[in-house]
Design an enzyme around this catalytic site. Structure first.
Site, PDB file in Angstrom:
ATOM      1  N   LYS A 277     126.623  -5.501 -58.766  1.00 26.26           N
ATOM      2  CA  LYS A 277     125.375  -6.229 -58.546  1.00 26.26           C
ATOM      3  C   LYS A 277     124.841  -6.970 -59.786  1.00 26.26           C
ATOM      4  O   LYS A 277     125.049  -6.169 -60.937  1.00 26.26           O
ATOM      5  CB  LYS A 277     124.461  -5.485 -57.898  1.00 26.26           C
ATOM      6  CG  LYS A 277     124.540  -4.977 -56.450  1.00 26.26           C
ATOM      7  CD  LYS A 277     123.419  -4.217 -55.766  1.00 26.26           C
ATOM      8  CE  LYS A 277     123.739  -3.847 -54.665  1.00 26.26           C
ATOM      9  NZ  LYS A 277     123.390  -4.586 -53.702  1.00 26.26           N
ATOM     10  N   ARG A 351     128.551  -0.161 -44.466  1.00 24.23           N
ATOM     11  CA  ARG A 351     129.420  -0.111 -43.391  1.00 24.23           C
ATOM     12  C   ARG A 351     130.593   0.949 -43.316  1.00 24.23           C
ATOM     13  O   ARG A 351     131.036   1.521 -42.525  1.00 24.23           O
ATOM     14  CB  ARG A 351     129.770  -1.471 -43.056  1.00 24.23           C
ATOM     15  CG  ARG A 351     130.405  -2.300 -43.959  1.00 24.23           C
ATOM     16  CD  ARG A 351     130.616  -3.968 -43.710  1.00 24.23           C
ATOM     17  NE  ARG A 351     129.368  -4.445 -44.273  1.00 24.23           N
ATOM     18  CZ  ARG A 351     129.243  -5.730 -44.480  1.00 24.23           C
ATOM     19  NH1 ARG A 351     129.886  -6.458 -43.883  1.00 24.23           N
ATOM     20  NH2 ARG A 351     127.803  -6.004 -44.876  1.00 24.23           N
TER      21      ARG A 351
HETATM   22  N1  BES Z   1     122.313  -1.763 -50.021  1.00 25.45           N
HETATM   23  C1  BES Z   1     122.918  -3.221 -49.947  1.00 25.45           C
HETATM   24  C2  BES Z   1     121.912  -4.194 -49.042  1.00 25.45           C
HETATM   25  C3  BES Z   1     120.615  -4.505 -49.704  1.00 25.45           C
HETATM   26  C4  BES Z   1     120.655  -5.492 -50.489  1.00 25.45           C
HETATM   27  C5  BES Z   1     119.377  -3.892 -49.281  1.00 25.45           C
HETATM   28  C6  BES Z   1     119.224  -6.015 -51.122  1.00 25.45           C
HETATM   29  C7  BES Z   1     118.200  -4.527 -49.492  1.00 25.45           C
HETATM   30  C8  BES Z   1     118.244  -5.284 -50.607  1.00 25.45           C
HETATM   31  C9  BES Z   1     124.194  -3.385 -49.357  1.00 25.45           C
HETATM   32  O1  BES Z   1     124.947  -2.336 -49.562  1.00 25.45           O
HETATM   33  C10 BES Z   1     124.980  -4.751 -49.927  1.00 25.45           C
HETATM   34  O2  BES Z   1     125.147  -4.485 -51.078  1.00 25.45           O
HETATM   35  N2  BES Z   1     124.946  -5.244 -48.899  1.00 25.45           N
HETATM   36  C11 BES Z   1     125.626  -6.705 -49.387  1.00 25.45           C
HETATM   37  C12 BES Z   1     126.722  -7.175 -48.460  1.00 25.45           C
HETATM   38  C13 BES Z   1     127.594  -8.258 -48.886  1.00 25.45           C
HETATM   39  C14 BES Z   1     128.458  -7.966 -49.938  1.00 25.45           C
HETATM   40  C15 BES Z   1     128.467  -8.750 -47.853  1.00 25.45           C
HETATM   41  C16 BES Z   1     124.507  -7.802 -49.200  1.00 25.45           C
HETATM   42  O3  BES Z   1     123.539  -7.798 -48.594  1.00 25.45           O
HETATM   43  O4  BES Z   1     124.577  -8.532 -50.523  1.00 25.45           O
HETATM   44 MN    MN Z   2     126.055  -2.458 -51.478  1.00 24.06          MN
END
Ligand code: BES
Ligand code: MN
Ligand code: ZN
Length: 494
Positions: A277, A351
């Site tokens: 990230k 997931r």
């Molecule tokens: N924990 C995150 C989702 C999230 C991101 C919650 C920002 C709250 C704020 C999750 O694990 C994630 O990183 N999801 C990705 C999925 C994507 C790579 C398809 C997302 O939402 O960017």
């Molecule tokens: Mn994630």
């Protein structure tokens, strides 16, 4: 702050501060009128003075008699003939906040004398207790000395007629149990990733089990390997923290009754893994275990309430870290269900841990399964901070959750799961990919989960936008403990 029911006559009331509702047109309720009489018309004089704005939540403080009702906080419920839920909740919050700045420590409320459209006394009492506990919540445990000012009121007494006080007592006891569960979820969410590890979550589950006599089991990596949870383990493999699969069981109903299963995402820190990230706000990924926290909080609440239902909480807990042992984009893993997954983005890890937990819960022959996860940033874009995303393969289950959400103010909004979206998860190499592209990100995430939940009635709550607040008031909200507990109360017959 302790909450309790009080049944003394208004005329004989003694307290540091009374909360008195003011209805449309500056009208007082029966109790308010009685206090006005005792205080020689001070309340009606203040109202004719015109210093209390009509808007719901406006307050005005008056001094009464030091030996009787020492202070009064008048609070407006709005100028509509019908008091709405929001107006009542806003008014309760404003009145308690005003009382919280005063020197008095005992507060008596008469706010529930006001009628609220479509809601009963139980709801009004519940709302005040929960709002009071929200105002009283502090998270100081990581400071060397507490610096926030404590909420002054030590006790909130809700004044009701003696007849019907047993039902009122129950409402207050349940609201207190809910607040205790919500506070637990908040604490777990607010703790940093170096403290709230998978092991810490497991220890917390054991503590709840000990205190409320629940059954607890914590599966270690070896046992997950034996169960062939290849998807969950692929997320955990980049971390030094050992993964845990926590199983916490509450038996409040008949032994033969099928349980409700709650499955909570427990990523104690989400760096994204090799699909790292960006740095900005990455600290907020300590909240990526708020689904897990809501499962523990809900189990604590229903156990304290002694609700006649059976609930099993299942928490896959691990960290998502980059390392030499971490999953690479393109790696293919085999889930416990036997389905293979091409991991195109290691940041779509929620997931991957949930799918194995969702296969695991089949063994409990659940009446319904609800998973709770801070799953997608896309859900934050779609619904913001007010509604959690709700996805379900069963209309009755979805409706029950929508209704519990409206009653508790912990709302969710139903999102689609149409077949067409499934195509976005196609992989040339495996049974499916773990991401579905930029479009409808929260829907394709739910579609991914739906491939593992065909054996039972299932709902998925995406709480990415609702589980915590960002910015100056950063902190866990404790959601959706109120929604889940409300749903279980309904299942238990109210
Ligand atoms: N924990 C995150 C989702 C999230 C991101 C919650 C920002 C709250 C704020 C999750 O694990 C994630 O990183 N999801 C990705 C999925 C994507 C790579 C398809 C997302 O939402 O960017
Ligand atoms: Mn994630
Ligand atoms: Zn995540």
């Amino acid at each position: 702050m302790q909450s309790s029911i009080k049944t003394s006559a208004v005329e004989a009331l003694r307290c540091g501060c009374a909360l008195v509702p003011v209805l449309a047109g500056g009208k007082l309720t029966a109790g308010g009128t009685a206090i006005d009489k005792v205080l020689g018309g001070a309340l009606s004089n203040a109202l004719t003075g015109g210093d209390l704005a009509a808007k719901a939540g406006s307050t005005l403080m008056l001094y009464g008699q030091p030996r009787g009702v020492a202070r009064v906080v008048l609070v407006a419920l709005g100028d509509q003939a019908n008091v709405t839920e929001k107006a009542f909740t806003d008014a309760a919050r404003a009145a308690l906040r005003a009382a919280g700045t005063l020197a008095s420590t005992d507060v008596v409320s008469l706010l529930h004398e006001a009628e609220v459209a479509g809601r009963d006394l139980d709801w009004k009492l519940h709302t005040q207790v929960v709002v009071g506990r929200e105002l009283a919540y502090r998270f100081d445990q990581m400071k060397s000395k507490p610096e926030s000012t404590p909420f002054k009121p030590e006790s909130l007494h809700l004044l009701v007629p003696r007849a019907g006080s047993a039902a009122a007592e129950r409402a207050v006891a349940r609201a207190t149990a809910l607040a205790n569960g919500t506070d637990l979820a908040k604490d777990l969410g607010n703790l940093p990733g170096n403290v709230c590890t998978p092991t810490y979550l497991a220890d917390t589950a054991r503590k709840i089990a000990r205190e409320f006599k629940l059954k607890v089991q914590v599966l270690e990596r070896k046992q997950m390997e034996a169960l062939k949870m290849g998807s969950l383990l692929s997320v955990a493999q980049g971390s030094e923290q050992p993964p845990k699969l926590i199983v916490l069981q509450y038996q409040g109903g008949p032994a033969r009754q099928a349980p409700v299963a709650l499955v909570g995402k427990g990523i104690t820190f989400d760096t994204g893994g090799i699909s790292l990230k960006p740095g900005a706000e990455m600290d907020e990924m300590k909240f990526d275990m708020c689904g897990a926290a809501s499962v523990l909080g809900t189990l604590r609440a229903v156990a304290e309430m002694k609700l006649p239902v059976n609930v099993v909480g299942v928490i896959p807990a691990c960290e998502n870290m980059p390392s030499g042992r971490a999953t690479r984009p393109g790696d293919i893993v085999t889930s416990m269900s036997g389905q293979t997954i091409e991991i195109l983005n290691t940041d779509a890890e929620g997931r991957l841990i949930l799918c194995d937990a969702l296969t695991y819960v089949e063994r409990f022959k659940p009446a319904a399964v609800i998973d709770i996860a801070t799953l997608t940033g896309a859900c934050v874009i779609a619904l913001g901070a007010h509604n959690s995303g709700l996805f379900s393969n069963n209309d009755a289950l979805a409706d029950a959750l929508l209704s519990a959400g409206r009653r508790t103010g912990d709302r969710c909004w139903r999102m689609p799961l149409d077949e067409e979206y499934q195509e976005q998860l196609k992989s040339p190499f495996a049974d499916m990919a773990n991401i579905g592209g930029r479009m409808a990100g929260s829907v394709t995430a739910a579609c991914f989960l739906s491939r593992f939940t065909k054996a039972y009635d299932w709902a998925h709550l995406d709480i990415a936008g609702t589980a915590w607040r960002s910015g100056a008031n950063k902190g866990s909200s404790g959601r959706p403990v109120p929604l889940l507990t409300g749903y279980l109360i309904d299942r238990a017959g109210g």
